[in-house]
Design a protein around this motif. Structure first.
Motif, PDB file in Angstrom:
ATOM      1  N   GLU A  12       0.860  -1.199  -0.030  1.00 20.23           N
ATOM      2  CA  GLU A  12       0.121  -0.052   0.148  1.00 20.23           C
ATOM      3  C   GLU A  12       0.960   1.234   0.026  1.00 20.23           C
ATOM      4  OE1 GLU A  12      -3.777   2.203   2.325  1.00 20.23           O
ATOM      5  OE2 GLU A  12      -2.320   0.814   3.576  1.00 20.23           O
ATOM      6  N   ALA A  13       2.024   1.236   0.715  1.00 27.21           N
ATOM      7  CA  ALA A  13       2.713   2.427   0.724  1.00 27.21           C
ATOM      8  C   ALA A  13       3.359   2.791  -0.612  1.00 27.21           C
ATOM      9  CB  ALA A  13       4.061   2.122   1.818  1.00 27.21           C
ATOM     10  N   GLU A  14       3.890   1.653  -1.350  1.00 23.83           N
ATOM     11  CA  GLU A  14       4.353   1.931  -2.620  1.00 23.83           C
ATOM     12  C   GLU A  14       3.445   2.577  -3.577  1.00 23.83           C
ATOM     13  OE1 GLU A  14       7.570   2.003  -3.491  1.00 23.83           O
ATOM     14  OE2 GLU A  14       8.462   1.112  -1.561  1.00 23.83           O
ATOM     15  N   LEU A  15       2.362   2.022  -3.449  1.00 24.92           N
ATOM     16  CA  LEU A  15       1.147   2.406  -4.342  1.00 24.92           C
ATOM     17  C   LEU A  15       0.735   3.852  -4.330  1.00 24.92           C
ATOM     18  CD1 LEU A  15      -1.213  -0.552  -4.396  1.00 24.92           C
ATOM     19  CD2 LEU A  15      -0.016   0.289  -6.220  1.00 24.92           C
ATOM     20  N   LEU A  16       0.716   4.162  -2.889  1.00 25.85           N
ATOM     21  CA  LEU A  16       0.626   5.566  -2.426  1.00 25.85           C
ATOM     22  C   LEU A  16       1.793   6.487  -2.890  1.00 25.85           C
ATOM     23  CD1 LEU A  16      -1.379   5.117   0.763  1.00 25.85           C
ATOM     24  CD2 LEU A  16      -2.221   5.922  -1.404  1.00 25.85           C
ATOM     25  N   LEU A  17       2.991   6.011  -2.683  1.00 21.28           N
ATOM     26  CA  LEU A  17       4.115   6.795  -3.356  1.00 21.28           C
ATOM     27  C   LEU A  17       4.081   7.115  -4.411  1.00 21.28           C
ATOM     28  CD1 LEU A  17       7.209   5.345  -1.205  1.00 21.28           C
ATOM     29  CD2 LEU A  17       6.079   7.368  -1.056  1.00 21.28           C
ATOM     30  N   VAL A  18       3.806   6.119  -5.501  1.00 21.23           N
ATOM     31  CA  VAL A  18       3.897   6.338  -6.764  1.00 21.23           C
ATOM     32  C   VAL A  18       2.601   7.211  -7.322  1.00 21.23           C
ATOM     33  CG1 VAL A  18       3.391   5.161  -8.975  1.00 21.23           C
ATOM     34  CG2 VAL A  18       4.922   4.171  -7.483  1.00 21.23           C
TER      35      VAL A  18
END
Length: 86
Positions: A12-18
């Protein structure tokens, strides 16, 4: 820097960063390197998305909109007998 969101996991963190980067918001993920020590640390609160103070409100609005999004009706697969959809 302000902590604007606490993701449930690294995915979830990586998706939100992108997503934030695509909207012009520079974000930093804190706690990424602590995940390997989860056996000794509390599970909640390790990850945090941080942004500059002047981008914090916009980042919160974008994350709220992202989390509230629903799939489009057209994304439903068409049922076809005898065909495997992957």
């Amino acid at each position: 820097m302000q902590r604007v969101y606490e993701p449930a996991d690294l995915l979830e963190a990586e998706l939100l960063l992108v997503m934030l980067a695509s909207e012009g918001v520079t974000a930093h993920l804190s706690g990424r390197h602590l995940l390997g020590a989860m056996g000794e640390l509390p599970v909640n609160g390790l990850l945090g998305l941080q942004v500059a103070d002047e981008q914090a409100e916009r980042a919160r609005l974008l994350i709220t909109a992202y989390n509230a999004a629903q799939p489009l009706d057209s994304d439903e697969p068409v049922e076809v007998a005898g065909v495997l959809l992957c």
